[in-house]
Write a protein that holds these residues in place. Sequence first.
Motif, PDB file in Angstrom:
ATOM      1  N   PHE A  91      -6.313  23.625  16.559  1.00 44.20           N
ATOM      2  CA  PHE A  91      -6.424  22.231  16.109  1.00 44.20           C
ATOM      3  C   PHE A  91      -7.372  21.423  16.993  1.00 44.20           C
ATOM      4  N   VAL A  92      -7.493  21.811  18.259  1.00 47.37           N
ATOM      5  CA  VAL A  92      -8.479  21.140  19.128  1.00 47.37           C
ATOM      6  C   VAL A  92      -9.882  21.393  18.581  1.00 47.37           C
ATOM      7  N   VAL A  93     -10.150  22.639  18.205  1.00 46.62           N
ATOM      8  CA  VAL A  93     -11.459  22.982  17.634  1.00 46.62           C
ATOM      9  C   VAL A  93     -11.677  22.208  16.332  1.00 46.62           C
ATOM     10  N   GLY A 152      -0.838  13.340  14.730  1.00 44.14           N
ATOM     11  CA  GLY A 152      -1.219  12.219  15.594  1.00 44.14           C
ATOM     12  C   GLY A 152      -1.885  12.693  16.875  1.00 44.14           C
ATOM     13  N   LEU A 153      -1.366  13.771  17.441  1.00 43.27           N
ATOM     14  CA  LEU A 153      -1.968  14.280  18.688  1.00 43.27           C
ATOM     15  C   LEU A 153      -3.356  14.874  18.425  1.00 43.27           C
ATOM     16  N   SER A 154      -3.575  15.410  17.215  1.00 44.63           N
ATOM     17  CA  SER A 154      -4.923  15.886  16.873  1.00 44.63           C
ATOM     18  C   SER A 154      -5.906  14.719  16.879  1.00 44.63           C
ATOM     19  N   ILE A 155      -5.442  13.571  16.419  1.00 45.87           N
ATOM     20  CA  ILE A 155      -6.298  12.380  16.437  1.00 45.87           C
ATOM     21  C   ILE A 155      -6.525  11.927  17.880  1.00 45.87           C
ATOM     22  N   ALA A 156      -5.502  12.040  18.715  1.00 39.65           N
ATOM     23  CA  ALA A 156      -5.666  11.722  20.137  1.00 39.65           C
ATOM     24  C   ALA A 156      -6.715  12.633  20.769  1.00 39.65           C
ATOM     25  N   VAL A 157      -6.705  13.904  20.373  1.00 38.15           N
ATOM     26  CA  VAL A 157      -7.707  14.862  20.866  1.00 38.15           C
ATOM     27  C   VAL A 157      -9.103  14.435  20.417  1.00 38.15           C
TER      28      VAL A 157
ATOM     29  N   PRO B 143      -5.028   8.867  32.483  1.00 38.12           N
ATOM     30  CA  PRO B 143      -4.467   7.669  31.831  1.00 38.12           C
ATOM     31  C   PRO B 143      -5.083   7.390  30.459  1.00 38.12           C
ATOM     32  N   ARG B 144      -6.350   7.705  30.279  1.00 39.15           N
ATOM     33  CA  ARG B 144      -6.958   7.472  28.955  1.00 39.15           C
ATOM     34  C   ARG B 144      -6.405   8.445  27.916  1.00 39.15           C
ATOM     35  N   TRP B 145      -6.053   9.639  28.358  1.00 35.74           N
ATOM     36  CA  TRP B 145      -5.371  10.577  27.459  1.00 35.74           C
ATOM     37  C   TRP B 145      -4.018   9.995  27.049  1.00 35.74           C
ATOM     38  N   VAL B 149      -2.741   9.247  23.360  1.00 41.16           N
ATOM     39  CA  VAL B 149      -1.497   9.839  22.848  1.00 41.16           C
ATOM     40  C   VAL B 149      -0.638   8.756  22.190  1.00 41.16           C
ATOM     41  N   VAL B 150      -0.543   7.603  22.826  1.00 41.30           N
ATOM     42  CA  VAL B 150       0.236   6.504  22.240  1.00 41.30           C
ATOM     43  C   VAL B 150      -0.390   6.075  20.908  1.00 41.30           C
TER      44      VAL B 150
END
Lengths: 193, 193
Positions: A91-93, A152-157, B143-145, B149-150
């Motif tokens: 998912f990171v890729v 959501g975490l994929s979007i954070a990535v 911290p930006r990660w 994440v939030v």
Amino acid sequence: MRNEDEILAAATRHLNKEPTASMAEIAKAIGISRATLHRHYASREALVHRLGQRACAGWERSQDEAGIVAATASGDPAALDRALRTLLRAFVVDADEYGFALTDHFLNHLPELVEWGERLEAREVAFYTACQRAGVLRADLPPRWVSNVVYGLSIAVRESLRHGDVARRDIDELLISTFLSGAGARPETGGSP
Amino acid sequence: MRNEDEILAAATRHLNKEPTASMAEIAKAIGISRATLHRHYASREALVHRLGQRACAGWERSQDEAGIVAATASGDPAALDRALRTLLRAFVVDADEYGFALTDHFLNHLPELVEWGERLEAREVAFYTACQRAGVLRADLPPRWVSNVVYGLSIAVRESLRHGDVARRDIDELLISTFLSGAGARPETGGSP
């Protein structure tokens, strides 16, 4: 001359940076004429639709390569844990490659892609449920919430890579560690990944 | 007759469900004539821009009401922990209320809103850094990660509410617990929230 896949890959890369780019801007960024781009795709909608299909295919391939269906069927904790980590790395890729499709409002309302996405999500929810039964994931979280958290975490990535907030080499471990252990520094998790 | 804020709130609610709705569809959903909507906003872009300002104002208010600046300055673990939980609860309300703005590609490229967002993000990154120093959050995450994440989890909240995956009454605790402890069932976290 470029083949279709090269054009699509280049268009996606540009839209990841500039999600509202026009056909003229996309053509310029790819290095082809606007006429050539229009010969392949009658409209921006047609191009973006094609990119959405490519993103769904990438998502499906990531699930397949991680072997989540076999792992779900096996119910084996080690196999599930391995498949989960492989899936998150894939998912990171995908987030890096197809990022804009993750949140494109137009794409996310095309019936064909909604249906495809729902089918893939159902496979994933079954997989997370199996992870919960096998003690790999917490059993007290609704599986659909777990699936939305991964989304959501994929979007954070994607955001972290887009803004250069995190080094590419660190992000797999950050994602896996945050997903499994959270960001809290409670004594139990003690800041170790 | 409706005042501007009622029109904007109703427009946001409709766009949360149908992010690609046209001006005509938005007017219909609000229950006003297309002419009235156009009298307030010359174009869909102008309306969406206004909604983006409203979403940024909501984000800023959530930060203010959680008191993150004072908590950051205090460096006090209890104050930081309290502010963090208040902030996350406020983000559930924001995700439910302004959800579509979280991922609208057009909005997220308007210079004014980009600048506003960056200012708010900087305050939040300083807050998460203070949480890390005080031992409230893991110190090994950039911290930006943490901030991304939030953001990603806010989108997970929006999707969960939009699709009815999770009950509204459960979502605050799911968000806080997942953010702090993750979804993994390692012996240390043991499935307890």
